[in-house]
Design a protein around this motif. Structure first.
Motif, PDB file in Angstrom:
ATOM      1  N   TRP A  20      49.323  -6.805   1.856  1.00 41.12           N
ATOM      2  CA  TRP A  20      49.341  -5.922   3.019  1.00 41.12           C
ATOM      3  C   TRP A  20      47.976  -5.921   3.706  1.00 41.12           C
ATOM      4  CZ3 TRP A  20      46.213  -1.589   3.562  1.00 41.12           C
ATOM      5  CH2 TRP A  20      46.429  -0.843   4.729  1.00 41.12           C
ATOM      6  N   ARG A  24      48.192  -7.068   7.496  1.00 44.90           N
ATOM      7  CA  ARG A  24      48.680  -5.855   8.160  1.00 44.90           C
ATOM      8  C   ARG A  24      48.628  -5.929   9.684  1.00 44.90           C
ATOM      9  NH1 ARG A  24      43.624  -4.988   6.436  1.00 44.90           N
ATOM     10  NH2 ARG A  24      42.149  -3.887   7.759  1.00 44.90           N
ATOM     11  N   LYS A  25      47.720  -6.696  10.237  1.00 47.68           N
ATOM     12  CA  LYS A  25      47.607  -6.781  11.699  1.00 47.68           C
ATOM     13  C   LYS A  25      48.697  -7.663  12.310  1.00 47.68           C
ATOM     14  CE  LYS A  25      42.701  -5.821  11.656  1.00 47.68           C
ATOM     15  NZ  LYS A  25      41.355  -6.295  11.821  1.00 47.68           N
ATOM     16  N   PRO A  47      57.062   0.054   3.060  1.00 48.74           N
ATOM     17  CA  PRO A  47      56.081   0.527   2.077  1.00 48.74           C
ATOM     18  C   PRO A  47      56.671   1.484   1.044  1.00 48.74           C
ATOM     19  CG  PRO A  47      55.253   0.842   4.321  1.00 48.74           C
ATOM     20  CD  PRO A  47      56.659   0.373   4.436  1.00 48.74           C
ATOM     21  N   THR A  93      54.252 -12.512   1.144  1.00 49.92           N
ATOM     22  CA  THR A  93      53.620 -11.846   2.287  1.00 49.92           C
ATOM     23  C   THR A  93      52.596 -12.742   2.987  1.00 49.92           C
ATOM     24  OG1 THR A  93      54.065  -9.672   1.357  1.00 49.92           O
ATOM     25  CG2 THR A  93      52.311  -9.799   3.016  1.00 49.92           C
TER      26      THR A  93
END
Length: 164
Positions: A20, A24-25, A47, A93
């Motif tokens: 993450w 995250r951006k 989440p 991810t």
């Protein structure tokens, strides 16, 4: 022994948090630009779901470790499969959000699905509760795999060096 239970329960969160943190951006920018199926869960749900699933799988691994008497020759396959699936889980991810490699992320999650099934199969004779704690994870992976497939299918990756 409570410290072991807490440690095992926390371990899966490490890779999830790092994934993450590194990507995250990409959610409000790149991810929002993709075509996604109408049935996808809202972003705010992820989440919460992953926190629950990581805690459950971590505690399940503790139960197996405890029932096998720690890290020993009997634990190699059941905890090795668990570790392998955790590695593929953590890799998804950065592959999907970080590298934007939708096809590779799809291959990853399909391999992950197989490893989770193998983990559950190896755990069942050791600790049925641990196995059952993995069922929600497998259910979520079914959804996540379907979602990954649809996003890959509906958003063809551009080949480098190819011009139209």
């Amino acid at each position: 022994m409570w410290a072991h239970a807490v440690g095992f329960s926390a371990l899966p969160h490490i890779g999830g948090f790092l994934g993450w943190l590194l990507t995250r951006k990409e959610v409000p920018t790149w991810f929002e630009s993709l075509k996604k199926p109408s049935w996808r869960p809202p972003n705010k749900m992820f989440p919460v779901v992953w926190t629950t699933l990581y805690t459950g799988m971590g505690y399940a691994s503790y139960l197996v470790w405890n029932d096998l008497g720690g890290f020993n020759s009997k634990a190699v396959i059941p905890l090795g499969l668990y570790g392998a699936q955790l590695a593929l889980n953590w890799a998804w991810t950065p592959l999907f959000f970080g590298a934007h490699k939708l096809k590779l992320a799809l291959v990853d999650i399909l391999g992950l699905y197989g490893l989770v099934l193998g983990t559950m199969y190896s755990w069942y004779p050791i600790n049925k509760t641990a196995t059952m704690l993995m069922v929600p994870y497998l259910a979520w992976l079914t959804l996540a795999s379907s979602l990954t497939f649809c996003i890959w299918r509906d958003n063809p990756e551009e080949e480098k060096g190819k011009s139209d």
